[in-house]
Design an enzyme around this catalytic site. Structure first.
Site, mmCIF file in Angstrom:
data_model
loop_
_atom_site.group_PDB
_atom_site.id
_atom_site.type_symbol
_atom_site.label_atom_id
_atom_site.label_comp_id
_atom_site.label_asym_id
_atom_site.label_seq_id
_atom_site.Cartn_x
_atom_site.Cartn_y
_atom_site.Cartn_z
ATOM 1 N N CYS A 96 0.841 -1.194 0.000
ATOM 2 C CA CYS A 96 0.000 0.000 0.000
ATOM 3 C C CYS A 96 0.882 1.253 0.000
ATOM 4 O O CYS A 96 2.004 1.242 0.509
ATOM 5 C CB CYS A 96 -0.904 0.007 1.223
ATOM 6 N N ASP A 130 0.441 3.769 1.703
ATOM 7 C CA ASP A 130 0.398 4.350 3.047
ATOM 8 C C ASP A 130 1.804 4.705 3.558
ATOM 9 O O ASP A 130 2.712 3.862 3.533
ATOM 10 C CB ASP A 130 -0.268 3.336 4.000
ATOM 11 N N ARG A 139 2.985 4.956 6.367
ATOM 12 C CA ARG A 139 3.454 4.269 7.577
ATOM 13 C C ARG A 139 4.013 2.876 7.305
ATOM 14 O O ARG A 139 4.537 2.229 8.195
ATOM 15 C CB ARG A 139 2.291 4.146 8.579
ATOM 16 N N HIS A 183 -2.133 -4.059 4.974
ATOM 17 C CA HIS A 183 -1.933 -3.654 6.374
ATOM 18 C C HIS A 183 -3.271 -3.326 7.016
ATOM 19 O O HIS A 183 -4.187 -2.832 6.353
ATOM 20 C CB HIS A 183 -0.985 -2.445 6.461
ATOM 21 N N CYS A 227 -6.082 0.091 6.893
ATOM 22 C CA CYS A 227 -5.809 0.604 5.547
ATOM 23 C C CYS A 227 -6.952 1.527 5.101
ATOM 24 O O CYS A 227 -8.113 1.113 5.030
ATOM 25 C CB CYS A 227 -5.667 -0.571 4.572
#
Ligand code: CO
Length: 214
Positions: free
Chosen positions: A43, A45, A47, A99, A102
């Site tokens: 992803c 993302d 993080r 994750h 998400c």
């Protein structure tokens, strides 16, 4: 804002100095070629950083990221990445890493118009529909959301296995294998979904066998 932007270039210089101190051949060696063993599809993302969570250095993992780690069959971007990784880099593993928490998966679970995101989220909503029976037995919204994260990883693994290059390469050379992981953002832990690659490959080839011709 200006400061945080400039800070990046200062940090870069410090990183170069630290790497050179550690290993004076670091950049010269990397510049020659890349020989990663893994293709990681994760992803976007901020993080979830592939190298960091896998403990790998530059040069050790080929990375593709998009919203909710999707492998969409008409997305030339991800398909080109898979093709290059399999046919030119000869990666041994293709990993789909989702994750918990998400945002993409969460957005797909909201029944509303998300504008330009609609066609992308539609792929996740289709995953929900495919597994509606199981998901609808989970009463807690958050548990259902986390289960969809896992199921989506599984479906994206199948999408990788549906590609001709993965099927052909595996049957000819014995790699790449496809694996599905979920990263637990609350604890920093990677969980292997233990997808039975051989079993899924056999199952997929019943309908999507692309090993002949081409
Ligand atoms: Co995400």
């Amino acid at each position: 804002m200006e400061n945080s932007y400039k800070k990046i270039f200062t940090a870069n210089k410090e990183w170069v100095a630290a790497k050179n101190k550690e290993n004076p051949n670091f950049f010269a060696h990397l510049a020659k070629e890349q020989n990663p063993e893994y293709l990681y599809i994760g992803c976007a993302d901020s993080r979830v950083h592939a190298n960091e969570i896998m403990g790998l250095q530059p040069g050790e993992v080929f990375v593709h990221r998009n919203i909710a780690n999707m492998v969409v069959n008409n997305d030339l971007n991800v398909l080109s990445v898979i093709n290059y990784a399999v046919e030119y880099l000869n990666v041994k593993y293709i990993i789909i890493c989702g994750h918990y928490n998400c945002g993409g998966i969460k957005a797909a679970m909201q029944p509303k118009d998300m504008g330009i995101l609609n066609p992308w989220l539609r792929n996740i909503r289709d995953v929900y529909r495919l597994h509606e029976k199981e998901l609808d037995t989970i009463p807690d919204t958050n548990d259902r959301y986390n289960r969809l994260v896992e199921i989506n990883v599984y479906e994206q693994c199948l999408n990788v296995i549906k590609t001709a290059e993965v099927q052909k390469s595996y049957l000819e050379k014995g790699y790449p294998r496809v694996a599905g992981w979920v990263y637990d953002i609350n604890a920093g832990i990677l969980n292997d979904l233990d997808i039975d690659f051989e079993k899924e490959l056999t199952r997929i080839r019943k309908i999507y066998d692309l090993t002949k011709g081409g």
